[in-house]
Scaffold this active site. Sequence first.
Site, PDB file in Angstrom:
ATOM      1  N   SER A 124       3.137  -1.776  10.672  1.00  0.00           N
ATOM      2  CA  SER A 124       4.569  -1.942  10.949  1.00  0.00           C
ATOM      3  C   SER A 124       5.099  -3.335  10.627  1.00  0.00           C
ATOM      4  O   SER A 124       5.959  -3.860  11.342  1.00  0.00           O
ATOM      5  CB  SER A 124       4.889  -1.546  12.394  1.00  0.00           C
ATOM      6  OG  SER A 124       4.639  -0.164  12.581  1.00  0.00           O
TER       7      SER A 124
ATOM      8  N   ASN B 152       0.865  -1.186   0.000  1.00  0.00           N
ATOM      9  CA  ASN B 152       0.000   0.000   0.000  1.00  0.00           C
ATOM     10  C   ASN B 152       0.901   1.235   0.000  1.00  0.00           C
ATOM     11  O   ASN B 152       1.452   1.601   1.027  1.00  0.00           O
ATOM     12  CB  ASN B 152      -0.905  -0.025   1.244  1.00  0.00           C
ATOM     13  CG  ASN B 152      -1.713   1.247   1.386  1.00  0.00           C
ATOM     14  OD1 ASN B 152      -1.817   2.039   0.454  1.00  0.00           O
ATOM     15  ND2 ASN B 152      -2.294   1.448   2.570  1.00  0.00           N
ATOM     16  N   TRP B 153       1.029   1.835  -1.158  1.00  0.00           N
ATOM     17  CA  TRP B 153       1.934   2.990  -1.275  1.00  0.00           C
ATOM     18  C   TRP B 153       1.331   4.275  -0.728  1.00  0.00           C
ATOM     19  O   TRP B 153       1.994   5.300  -0.685  1.00  0.00           O
ATOM     20  CB  TRP B 153       2.368   3.165  -2.740  1.00  0.00           C
ATOM     21  CG  TRP B 153       3.635   2.421  -3.051  1.00  0.00           C
ATOM     22  CD1 TRP B 153       4.079   1.280  -2.441  1.00  0.00           C
ATOM     23  CD2 TRP B 153       4.630   2.774  -4.018  1.00  0.00           C
ATOM     24  NE1 TRP B 153       5.288   0.893  -2.971  1.00  0.00           N
ATOM     25  CE2 TRP B 153       5.648   1.803  -3.954  1.00  0.00           C
ATOM     26  CE3 TRP B 153       4.747   3.806  -4.948  1.00  0.00           C
ATOM     27  CZ2 TRP B 153       6.777   1.827  -4.766  1.00  0.00           C
ATOM     28  CZ3 TRP B 153       5.868   3.839  -5.764  1.00  0.00           C
ATOM     29  CH2 TRP B 153       6.878   2.866  -5.672  1.00  0.00           C
ATOM     30  N   LYS B 154       0.034   4.252  -0.386  1.00  0.00           N
ATOM     31  CA  LYS B 154      -0.623   5.470   0.102  1.00  0.00           C
ATOM     32  C   LYS B 154      -0.358   6.616  -0.892  1.00  0.00           C
ATOM     33  O   LYS B 154      -0.299   6.370  -2.095  1.00  0.00           O
ATOM     34  CB  LYS B 154      -0.164   5.792   1.528  1.00  0.00           C
ATOM     35  CG  LYS B 154      -0.281   4.575   2.444  1.00  0.00           C
ATOM     36  CD  LYS B 154      -0.086   4.881   3.891  1.00  0.00           C
ATOM     37  CE  LYS B 154      -0.221   3.592   4.690  1.00  0.00           C
ATOM     38  NZ  LYS B 154      -0.195   3.815   6.135  1.00  0.00           N
TER      39      LYS B 154
ATOM     40  N   GLU C 177      -5.648  -4.186  10.974  1.00  0.00           N
ATOM     41  CA  GLU C 177      -4.592  -3.194  11.144  1.00  0.00           C
ATOM     42  C   GLU C 177      -4.871  -2.373  12.403  1.00  0.00           C
ATOM     43  O   GLU C 177      -5.660  -1.407  12.349  1.00  0.00           O
ATOM     44  CB  GLU C 177      -4.537  -2.250   9.935  1.00  0.00           C
ATOM     45  CG  GLU C 177      -4.246  -2.951   8.625  1.00  0.00           C
ATOM     46  CD  GLU C 177      -3.674  -1.987   7.590  1.00  0.00           C
ATOM     47  OE1 GLU C 177      -2.564  -2.243   7.113  1.00  0.00           O
ATOM     48  OE2 GLU C 177      -4.322  -0.981   7.276  1.00  0.00           O
TER      49      GLU C 177
ATOM     50  N   GLY D 259       2.694  -0.909   4.446  1.00  0.00           N
ATOM     51  CA  GLY D 259       2.826   0.487   4.031  1.00  0.00           C
ATOM     52  C   GLY D 259       4.279   0.857   3.818  1.00  0.00           C
ATOM     53  O   GLY D 259       4.880   0.565   2.786  1.00  0.00           O
ATOM     54  N   GLY D 260       4.890   1.481   4.833  1.00  0.00           N
ATOM     55  CA  GLY D 260       6.248   2.018   4.720  1.00  0.00           C
ATOM     56  C   GLY D 260       7.270   1.049   4.157  1.00  0.00           C
ATOM     57  O   GLY D 260       8.082   1.422   3.299  1.00  0.00           O
TER      58      GLY D 260
ATOM     59  N   GLY E 259       2.513   2.632  10.880  1.00  0.00           N
ATOM     60  CA  GLY E 259       3.568   3.634  10.746  1.00  0.00           C
ATOM     61  C   GLY E 259       4.299   3.966  12.034  1.00  0.00           C
ATOM     62  O   GLY E 259       5.062   4.918  12.086  1.00  0.00           O
TER      63      GLY E 259
ATOM     64  N   HIS F  46      -9.616   1.710   5.064  1.00  0.00           N
ATOM     65  CA  HIS F  46      -8.334   1.915   5.739  1.00  0.00           C
ATOM     66  C   HIS F  46      -8.525   2.938   6.862  1.00  0.00           C
ATOM     67  O   HIS F  46      -9.328   3.873   6.727  1.00  0.00           O
ATOM     68  CB  HIS F  46      -7.289   2.409   4.728  1.00  0.00           C
ATOM     69  CG  HIS F  46      -5.907   2.421   5.298  1.00  0.00           C
ATOM     70  ND1 HIS F  46      -5.468   3.410   6.142  1.00  0.00           N
ATOM     71  CD2 HIS F  46      -4.889   1.536   5.188  1.00  0.00           C
ATOM     72  CE1 HIS F  46      -4.224   3.137   6.521  1.00  0.00           C
ATOM     73  NE2 HIS F  46      -3.845   2.000   5.953  1.00  0.00           N
TER      74      HIS F  46
ATOM     75  N   GLU G 293      -6.915   5.395   7.735  1.00  0.00           N
ATOM     76  CA  GLU G 293      -6.734   6.795   7.328  1.00  0.00           C
ATOM     77  C   GLU G 293      -7.991   7.326   6.641  1.00  0.00           C
ATOM     78  O   GLU G 293      -8.328   8.501   6.770  1.00  0.00           O
ATOM     79  CB  GLU G 293      -5.485   6.908   6.425  1.00  0.00           C
ATOM     80  CG  GLU G 293      -4.209   6.726   7.251  1.00  0.00           C
ATOM     81  CD  GLU G 293      -3.061   6.059   6.522  1.00  0.00           C
ATOM     82  OE1 GLU G 293      -3.029   6.039   5.281  1.00  0.00           O
ATOM     83  OE2 GLU G 293      -2.163   5.531   7.227  1.00  0.00           O
TER      84      GLU G 293
END
Length: 244
Positions: free
Chosen positions: A207, A9-11, A162, A228-229, A168, A90, A92
């Site tokens: 994470s 997930n590159w956001k 999640e 993600g990251g 993150g 998600h 966010e």
Amino acid sequence: MRKPIAAANWKMNGRQAEVSAFADSLNAVNSRGEVIFAPPAVYLTAAEKAQKGFALAAQNACEQADGAFTGEISMPMLADVGCQYVILGHSERRAIYAESDAMIFAKVKAAFACGLTPILCIGETDEENQAGQTEAVLTRQLSLAVDNLSAAEKQQIVIAYEPVWAIGSGRTPSIDDIQAIHAKIRYVFCQNDDTIASAVRILYGGSVKPDNATAIFALADVDGGLVGGASLTIESFEKIIKAL
Ligand code: PGA
């Protein structure tokens, strides 16, 4: 046997050249599971052009198919440019854009209606976790899907657990807690239907890194990860794919 998933997930990160280079590199990675790439929507076509060994996902979409919804992108449009999956709910989206359980469920139905597989994200906040409300929150976030999806849809949907406080942050629940929560999610979602229980894939997100992926993915009720990251470079995401 459930095929495990590693989803990137590159956001709202990256530019076209990086998306294309990442997609090219992803094609070269062999995996025993399914690899999914979710770039920003505007770059889905660039990723699709390079796509060979992975599936394409969007990070969100509108519940309406067409019409006067300025700025929105519909599920049929995603299917039209080659998406197979769409990430929905998600944290966010829930926290920053005030998406409700009802709106997210409308999106889940809209995804199924045009042949997309929803990746439904659920998870409790730090505060809810501290207050011992994790199970109640997850049950509430799942309830519209439990009550209204068909058996076939329940087998197909992907659920991503999640914990909001793990996203993150570099923090994760303990290995034992991840397994216990995933087992509970499977139990709550499947309502004693063994066919659904053995089919539905439940990803862990929050994470996930190369150094914890092996232990997390080895858990009985974890069917891969939403990353993600650590998915932003091919070096790190490849290690996570290899951990499946
Ligand atoms: P993270 O994000 O891997 O950077 O914690 C996961 C997610 O938000 O899907």
